[in-house]
Design an enzyme around this catalytic site. Structure first.
Site, short mmCIF file in Angstrom:
data_model
loop_
_atom_site.label_atom_id
_atom_site.label_comp_id
_atom_site.label_asym_id
_atom_site.label_seq_id
_atom_site.Cartn_x
_atom_site.Cartn_y
_atom_site.Cartn_z
N ASN A 145 -3.70 6.52 -0.84
CA ASN A 145 -3.33 6.46 0.58
C ASN A 145 -2.58 7.70 1.03
O ASN A 145 -2.75 8.16 2.17
CB ASN A 145 -2.48 5.21 0.85
CG ASN A 145 -3.35 4.00 1.17
OD1 ASN A 145 -4.56 4.11 1.26
ND2 ASN A 145 -2.72 2.85 1.31
N HIS A 162 -1.71 -2.24 -6.37
CA HIS A 162 -2.28 -1.96 -5.06
C HIS A 162 -3.81 -2.01 -5.13
O HIS A 162 -4.46 -1.06 -5.55
CB HIS A 162 -1.81 -0.59 -4.56
CG HIS A 162 -2.37 -0.23 -3.23
ND1 HIS A 162 -2.66 1.08 -2.87
CD2 HIS A 162 -2.74 -0.99 -2.16
CE1 HIS A 162 -3.15 1.09 -1.65
NE2 HIS A 162 -3.21 -0.15 -1.20
N SER A 217 0.82 -1.21 0.00
CA SER A 217 0.00 0.00 0.00
C SER A 217 0.85 1.26 0.00
O SER A 217 0.31 2.36 0.05
CB SER A 217 -0.93 0.02 1.22
OG SER A 217 -0.17 -0.02 2.41
N GLU A 232 -4.36 0.70 -8.07
CA GLU A 232 -3.21 1.55 -8.39
C GLU A 232 -2.11 0.69 -8.99
O GLU A 232 -1.73 -0.34 -8.40
CB GLU A 232 -2.71 2.27 -7.14
CG GLU A 232 -3.65 3.37 -6.66
CD GLU A 232 -3.12 4.08 -5.43
OE1 GLU A 232 -3.22 5.32 -5.37
OE2 GLU A 232 -2.63 3.40 -4.50
#
Length: 773
Positions: free
Chosen positions: A197, A146, A123, A158
């Site tokens: 994130n 991700h 992540s 991602e």
């Protein structure tokens, strides 16, 4: 990877919540999966076995159809690593620490073939860190993928290339994940936290800090920062509880250490973690459930108290506004709520403008990452356009924040409308470039921007999709089939037929519901006021519209998704072809409010199942009627499109689209395929079973009553459904579609006239739940 090689098998290392979710997603697409985890004591495959069991028990399950779990073969990472040699794509999903990942890659390099792609589900750890010590060949086939948790539900994927990743490998896996797994692909730069994130974690920390600074309660903040603000209903603190406070702390610490940014959580949050209150998984975090009551943490005392709610005089009015008007109304709030929101938006937007060029290759990718990964209705740059670039500048100035250079370079908007809906978007160098839109991904919103409106009313629009295909778009709340959509469908059928169009797609862009059915408020009011003639006329009109679509001189393709209930399901059942999104919750749920399907739904299931199951003998015909009765009387809703096919809501020939963004384009392609030699289906006739079938179903209803699984009113509803499905209680007879629809209408009106059905409707409108009276 050899040119043209397809992804036929997938390996997943790590059977935790993310790994087993990815395995379930791949298996749901029909891909065999090898799922490995660390060896267990005694049962060496125990951790992977438990992971697979947890995937089936999750809510929602990791699999679109639980039978697809048979495609997952479990093992452990010591004894069975060799199984991965035959996999085309291996996904690592082990704990978020560089060292264990690097050790695993060293082992994989000696196992997998030269064309096997290996990706990490990290992540936020950069690819350059993870591939240290690996060969050039390994690095060429390695990059980041991700997924967001749970992978079945969260659209975002991602994709992060390493410095040596082969672009063709990226393209191949991205296309597979897009088309087969249904993911929304966003290319991110190889920096800590990537896009979603990095921005999302800052937003959570910023909101938590502002909660303390402005003296707000946790429940108040979640009321302000959830659906009201156009974000996920879980908002700030509930999201943190779901993620896990320990995970949030590790993530903030990791990103902070890698970037030098201050993402430290307040001391009271750290004490919460130290005390073991980690959120949903520990039973307590920012919230705690005691019995049926939800308690919230009082961050001042660190004890729990009843959940607080936002107190605003005009809250109900604001919440019903369109998002752009709602945002502006929220920014106009005074007092501590208004101050909190202004500080939250100012800080979040300033951070986004500063960081975006270093995180993403273009600004739309940032918007998509936040929309798909964090559940925002509109991403941060789209939000800026809603507020107004000038107002955002003034907001930052009032909050004492500097203006980022990217914002300073913006003209009147981030997205500039061009001719015929072609947009330009601000670039990282302060200029404007044409927005890159995939031609195979069609949206109703884009068609409206391109001025493709053929006709419209207050709750529906007919749009031109090009190539002789039109799109009927619902714009009513939850796609409810009130007067506007029905009028639009009647008009579309007449116009497209007269003008010689190739066909019609029925679909739209709402993320939640294709159609929740009829407007229950209008229906209840009509019943309470005794407007029975008007109610009967409305049902006749709806039935006429449904059959008009069935008899149209062009193919009609429905593109359902999400909630597709009652009248919405009836509409889908009558389409020539259905192109459904994989996430389809479809069913005839009228019995839940004490009614029966009267828009041709009862008729259609009778004809469909009698023809499919009962074409060989009268005994088989009874089986078909029983199946139709069970689906309608129990108001069964499919958990996915695969399960809808199993139940019979979808036919084998109907299509399923994994990626929601491709749904309308796939539906249009089906129209063009059908239009080549299209002829409307002829009228149908079946033999209704009459008294014999009616008696059979009555026995079933009585058994449910004796077992106390059905109330007296449930039994009444069941009898009305049975009467329609059997064509009455006389001798067997040949019936037309019109015969059964006449019985539908009569039974519907009888039930609507009962006190208990009206009580059920009123209760459902108030609570959103069924009433068993």
């Amino acid at each position: 990877m050899a040119e043209g090689r397809r992804i036929r098998t997938v390996g997943v290392v790590g059977a935790g919540s993310m790994g087993r979710g990815i395995a379930g997603l791949a298996a749901s697409a029909g891909i065999p999966v090898a799922l490995l985890d660390i060896p267990g004591e005694g049962d060496r495959d125990g951790p992977a076995r438990k992971g697979l069991e947890a995937a089936l028990k999750a809510s929602p399950p990791a699999f679109l159809d639980p039978t697809m779990a048979s495609l997952v073969e479990i093992g452990n990472s010591e004894d069975d690593l060799g199984r991965l040699a035959s996999c085309d794509w291996v996904i690592e999903a082990i704990p978020e620490r560089p060292a264990p990942k690097q050790e695993l890659y060293a082992k994989l390099e000696g196992v997998v073939g030269p064309d096997t792609v290996v990706t990490t589900n990290t992540s936020g750890i950069p690819m350059t860190v993870l591939t240290r010590g690996r060969s050039e060949s390994f690095r060429r086939n390695f990059f980041g993928t991700h997924f967001f948790n749970p992978p079945r539900v969260m659209h975002l994927l991602e994709v992060i290339a390493g410095p040596d990743t082969d672009p063709e490998v990226i393209s191949r896996i991205s296309d597979f994940a897009d088309r087969i797994l249904g993911k929304g692909i966003v290319r991110a730069k190889d920096v800590p936290g990537f896009i979603a994130n990095r921005l999302g974690v800052f937003g959570l920390v910023h909101a938590i800090r502002l909660t303390e600074e402005h003296g707000l309660a946790i429940g108040e903040v979640d009321d302000l920062t959830g659906s009201l603000l156009g974000r996920a209903p879980s908002a700030v603190f509930r999201t943190s509880d779901i993620v896990g406070l320990d995970v949030l702390a590790d993530t903030t610490q990791g990103i902070g250490a890698a970037t030098g940014e201050d993402l430290g959580l307040p001391a009271w949050v750290r004490r919460l973690i130290d005390s073991g209150r980690l959120g949903a998984k520990s039973g307590a975090g920012f919230y705690k459930k005691e019995g049926k009551e939800i308690l919230e943490l009082d961050w001042r005392t660190e004890d729990y108290r009843p959940r607080s709610s936002l107190q605003l005089k005009n809250l109900e009015t604001i919440s019903k506004l369109p998002l752009d008007e709602r945002i502006r109304a929220l920014l106009a709030l005074r007092g501590k709520n208004g101050a909190f929101l202004k500080a939250l938006l100012a800080g979040t937007l300033q951070y986004t403008f500063e960081k975006a060029p270093g995180l993403a290759y273009d600004l739309p990718s940032v918007d998509r990452a936040m929309e798909w990964g964090f559940g925002w209705e509109v991403g941060p740059f789209g939000l800026v356009d809603m507020i107004g670039v000038g107002k955002v500048r003034r907001l930052l100035a009032k909050e004492g924040l500097s203006e980022p250079s990217l914002l300073a370079s913006a003209k009147r908007a981030i997205y500039k409308e061009g001719r015929k809906g072609m947009r330009k978007v601000l670039t990282a160098d302060g200029k404007y470039a044409k927005e890159d839109l995939a031609s195979e991904k069609i949206s109703a919103a884009a068609l409206r921007r391109m001025e493709r409106i053929l006709e419209q009313n207050e709750t529906a629009a007919l749009l031109d999709m090009d190539d002789g295909v039109a799109l009927l778009q619902f714009r009513s709340k939850m796609g409810t089939l009130g007067d506007g959509p029905v009028r639009a469908l009647l008009s579309a059928t007449e116009r497209l037929g007269a003008e010689g169009w190739k066909g019609l797609v029925i679909g739209h862009d709402d993320p939640r519901a294709f159609s929740a059915g009829a407007n229950l408020v209008e229906m209840l009011q009509a019943a309470q006021e005794g407007r029975w003639e008007a109610m009967e006329a409305r049902i006749r009109t709806f039935q006429g519209m449904i059959m008009g679509l069935r008899r149209a001189p062009f193919p009609v393709v429905a593109a359902p998704f999400g909630l597709t209930l009652a009248g919405g399901a009836e509409l889908v059942l009558h389409a020539d072809h259905v192109q459904a999104h994989a996430e389809l919750q479809m069913g005839l749920v009228e019995a839940g409010v004490g009614l029966l399907p009267a828009g041709g739904g009862t008729k259609e299931l009778l004809f469909r199942f009698t023809q499919e199951i009962g074409r060989f003998s009268e005994t088989d015909a009874i089986k078909g009627v029983r199946h139709a009765f069970r689906l309608i009387a129990t108001a069964e809703v499919s958990g996915s499109a695969l399960l809808a096919r199993t139940l019979g809501w979808l036919r084998d020939r109907d299509g399923i689209t994994a990626n929601r963004d491709r749904l309308l384009a796939d539906a249009k392609a089906r129209v063009l395929l059908l239009a080549r030699d299209y002829l409307p289906p002829p009228g149908q006739r079946v033999t209704a079973l009459g008294a014999r079938g009616f008696g059979d179903l009555l026995v079933s209803i009585q058994a449910q009553r004796e077992a106390k699984r059905a109330s007296e009113h449930d039994a009444l509803v069941g009898r009305e459904i049975a009467y329609v499905l059997c064509g009455g209680d006389g001798a067997p007879r040949t019936v037309t579609e019109t015969d059964i629809m006449d019985l539908e209408r009569e039974g519907f009106l009888r039930l609507l006239g009962t006190e208990k059905t009206q009580e059920r409707i009123a209760f459902t409108l108030k609570t959103g739940k069924p009433l068993r009276n």
